[in-house]
Design an enzyme around this catalytic site. Structure first.
Site, PDB file in Angstrom:
ATOM      1  N   ASP A 158      -3.125   2.374  -5.931  1.00 41.59           N
ATOM      2  CA  ASP A 158      -1.932   2.410  -5.082  1.00 41.59           C
ATOM      3  C   ASP A 158      -1.811   1.219  -4.148  1.00 41.59           C
ATOM      4  OD1 ASP A 158      -4.063   3.175  -3.431  1.00 41.59           O
ATOM      5  OD2 ASP A 158      -2.709   4.244  -2.101  1.00 41.59           O
ATOM      6  N   GLU A 159      -2.592   0.175  -4.390  1.00 42.73           N
ATOM      7  CA  GLU A 159      -2.495  -1.012  -3.542  1.00 42.73           C
ATOM      8  C   GLU A 159      -2.507  -2.259  -4.409  1.00 42.73           C
ATOM      9  OE1 GLU A 159      -5.450  -1.333  -0.437  1.00 42.73           O
ATOM     10  OE2 GLU A 159      -5.611   0.835  -0.285  1.00 42.73           O
TER      11      GLU A 159
ATOM     12  N   ASP B 136       0.863  -1.186   0.000  1.00 40.76           N
ATOM     13  CA  ASP B 136       0.000   0.000   0.000  1.00 40.76           C
ATOM     14  C   ASP B 136       0.904   1.242   0.000  1.00 40.76           C
ATOM     15  OD1 ASP B 136      -1.846   1.968   0.374  1.00 40.76           O
ATOM     16  OD2 ASP B 136      -2.721   1.133   2.214  1.00 40.76           O
TER      17      ASP B 136
END
Ligand SMILES: [Mg+2]
Length: 422
Positions: free
Chosen positions: A106-107, A9
Site C-alpha cells: 500500500d505504499e 501511502d
C-alpha cells in the site's frame, strides 16, 4: 537540480478496501483480522474510527480490541481484494512516471522529476493522483512531496488521512527537525535508545551531532542517519521493472495459541520451513544462514542464527537447523511460552551452482528430501496448499493449519544503500 519525489501511502489500507467493497461500513469502527475465530487472532488493520475513537491498535489481539470497543466490526481478511486494489493503485501511478518503487502493498515512491520541476509542481501532481485514487478506487491516500525519498516518506506520514504534505529545502528544518528521531525511517527502538543515552532525541539533534560521533555509536548506520537528517539522502527510486536482489527469505507467524512445549514449536517450524523452502525453490535459490526469531508471550523477542556448511532449500533441512538453534537457546519448561516465531534463510546463492558439489547426488540424503519436496510442490500447484502435508502436522490442526505464503506479505527492503540500522 533537485529531484521531485512522491511517497504515496494508502490510509488504513485493508480496512479502506473493505469499506470500498461495502460502503455500509463507512462511519463504523472496523478491523480486519487474520482469523476472527481464533482466540489469539490479531488486528491487521483498523480504520480511524476504531483507532482514534477507541484506541484499537494494529497487532493487538481481537479480544483486547473488543474490550475497548464492543461494537468493533471484525472482518476476516481478503488478501485477493487487497492485492487487486494494490495493482489498480499502481496502474494509476504508472500514468505519471515509469520510476515507481513499491514498498509493501500500500505504499510506493515515485520520481516525477520528468513532470515537475519544483516541489510546488509536485504538489499539483500529487493532488491529481490523490483525487483519481479517491474517485476510481474509493480509498484515500496521504502523499508526501519532497526532494529525496526519506523526506517524502516522512511527509506522507506527517498528515493523515487524505492529505498532501510538501517538504522543501526551505521548510524541512522547521517541519522535520523538531520531530522525535524515531519518526525517521530506520530508527527503531534499539537505535532510539542508543541515541537517547547520548542526549539525542529529535531529528534535529541527529543533524547537529558530529558524524564521527554518530559513527562511533551506531557504526556505518550513524553516517547514513546523519545524511538522512540533513537532507542529503541521494538514494534513487528503483524502477518497478528491476526486481531487487533477494538477500534473504523469511516467514513468521503468531500462533493461534501460545506455544508451550517443544512439540508445538516443532510443528509450527515445519509449516514455516515448508513455505520458505517452496519460495526458495521457486526462485531457484539456496542459503546457508538460518536465523530464528522468538517472541515470548510478554512480547519480548530475540533472534539466533547459525551458519550451515552447505546451503539448503528443503523444509526438512531448514526446520532441522531451526530446531537445533531453538533447543540450544530456549527451554520452554523454564522460560515463558512463545507467542510468535519466525525463520529466515539468508546468504542465498543460485541452486544450480550447488548441484555440482555433490559427487553422488542419488545417494545424497538431501537430494532425496529435495525430490520428495519437489513432488509435494507439484501436488500443491494442482490441488492447493492443504492437499498434502506431513502426517506429524495433522496431530494439531489448529496450530498448523495456516499457509504462511498466502497469509503474510513481506515488506521489501527499501534501496537505501542496502544498509539497515538496528
Ligand atoms: Mg498505509
Amino acid at each position: 537540480m533537485d529531484r521531485v519525489i512522491l511517497h504515496i501511502d494508502a490510509n488504513c489500507f485493508f480496512a479502506s478496501v473493505e469499506t470500498a467493497y461495502n460502503p455500509k461500513l463507512a462511519g463504523l469502527p472496523i478491523a480486519v483480522c487474520g482469523d476472527a475465530e481464533a482466540r489469539h487472532g490479531i488486528i491487521l488493520t483498523a480504520n480511524y474510527n476504531a483507532k482514534r475513537g477507541f484506541g484499537v491498535k494494529t497487532g493487538e489481539q481481537i479480544q483486547h480490541a473488543l474490550a475497548k470497543c464492543p461494537n468493533l466490526v471484525i472482518i476476516k481478511s481478503n488478501p485477493q481484494r487487497y492485492l487487486r486494489h494494490s495493482e489498480l493503485m499502481r496502474a494509476i501511478l504508472a500514468d505519471y512516471s515509469n520510476d515507481i518503487e513499491p514498498f509493501g502493498c500500500d505504499e510506493a515512491w515515485m520520481d516525477i522529476s520528468n513532470l515537475a520541476k519544483t516541489t510546488e509542481d509536485g504538489a499539483v501532481v500529487a493532488r491529481e493522483i490523490s483525487e483519481r485514487i479517491k474517485c476510481e478506487l474509493h480509498i484515500t491516500v496521504s502523499i508526501g512531496v519532497s526532494f529525496c525519498k526519506v523526506f517524502a516518506k516522512f511527509a506522507s506520514d506527517y498528515k493523515k488521512p487524505d492529505a498532501i504534505t510538501v517538504i522543501s529545502r526551505d521548510n524541512y528544518k522547521d517541519i522535520i527537525w523538531n520531530s522525535p528521531c524515531d519518526s525517521l525511517i530506520y530508527v527503531g527502538r534499539a537505535t532510539k535508545a542508543k541515541l537517547a543515552m547520548r542526549g539525542i532525541f529529535t531529528i534535529g539533534d541527529i543533524a547537529r551531532a558530529k558524524p564521527e560521533h554518530l559513527k562511533s555509536w551506531l557504526g556505518k548506520n550513524g553516517l547514513l542517519l546523519h545524511s538522512f537528517a540533513t537532507g542529503c539522502d541521494i538514494s534513487v527510486v528503483r524502477k518497478a521493472t528491476v526486481s531487487p536482489q533477494v538477500k534473504s527469505v523469511g516467514n513468521s507467524t503468531t500462533a493461534v495459541r501460545d506455544l508451550v512445549c517443544d512439540e508445538d514449536v516443532k510443528r509450527v517450524f515445519f509449516v514455516l520451513a515448508d513455505s520458505l523452502a517452496r519460495r526458495l525453490r521457486e526462485k531457484d535459490l539456496s542459503g546457508n544462514v538460518v536465523t530464528i526469531w522468538l517472541r515470548r508471550n510478554d512480547l519480548s523477542s530475540f533472534t539466533r542464527r547459525h551458519t550451515l556448511q552447505l546451503p539448503v532449500d528443503t523444509a526438512f533441512d531448514i526446520a532441522e537447523a531451526a530446531l537445533r538453534l531453538f533447543y540450544d537457546c530456549y527451554t520452554l519448561a523454564e522460560d515463558k511460552p512463545l507467542r510468535s516465531v519466525g525463520i529466515t534463510v539468508g546468504n542465498l546463492v543460485p541452486h544450480k551452482e550447488l548441484a555440482q558439489i555433490s559427487l553422488f547426488p542419488d545417494e545424497d540424503i538431501s537430494t532425496r528430501r529435495r525430490s520428495l519436496e519437489l513432488a509435494m510442490d507439484s501436488v500443491r500447484a494442482h490441488y492447493g496448499y492443504y492437499s498434502i502435508c506431513r502426517a506429524s502436522l495433522l496431530a494439531d490442526k489448529d496450530l498448523t493449519h495456516f499457509d504462511p505464503k498466502s497469509e503474510h506479505t513481506l515488506h521489501p527492503i527499501g534501496d537505501f544503500n542496502a544498509v539497515r540500522p538496528a
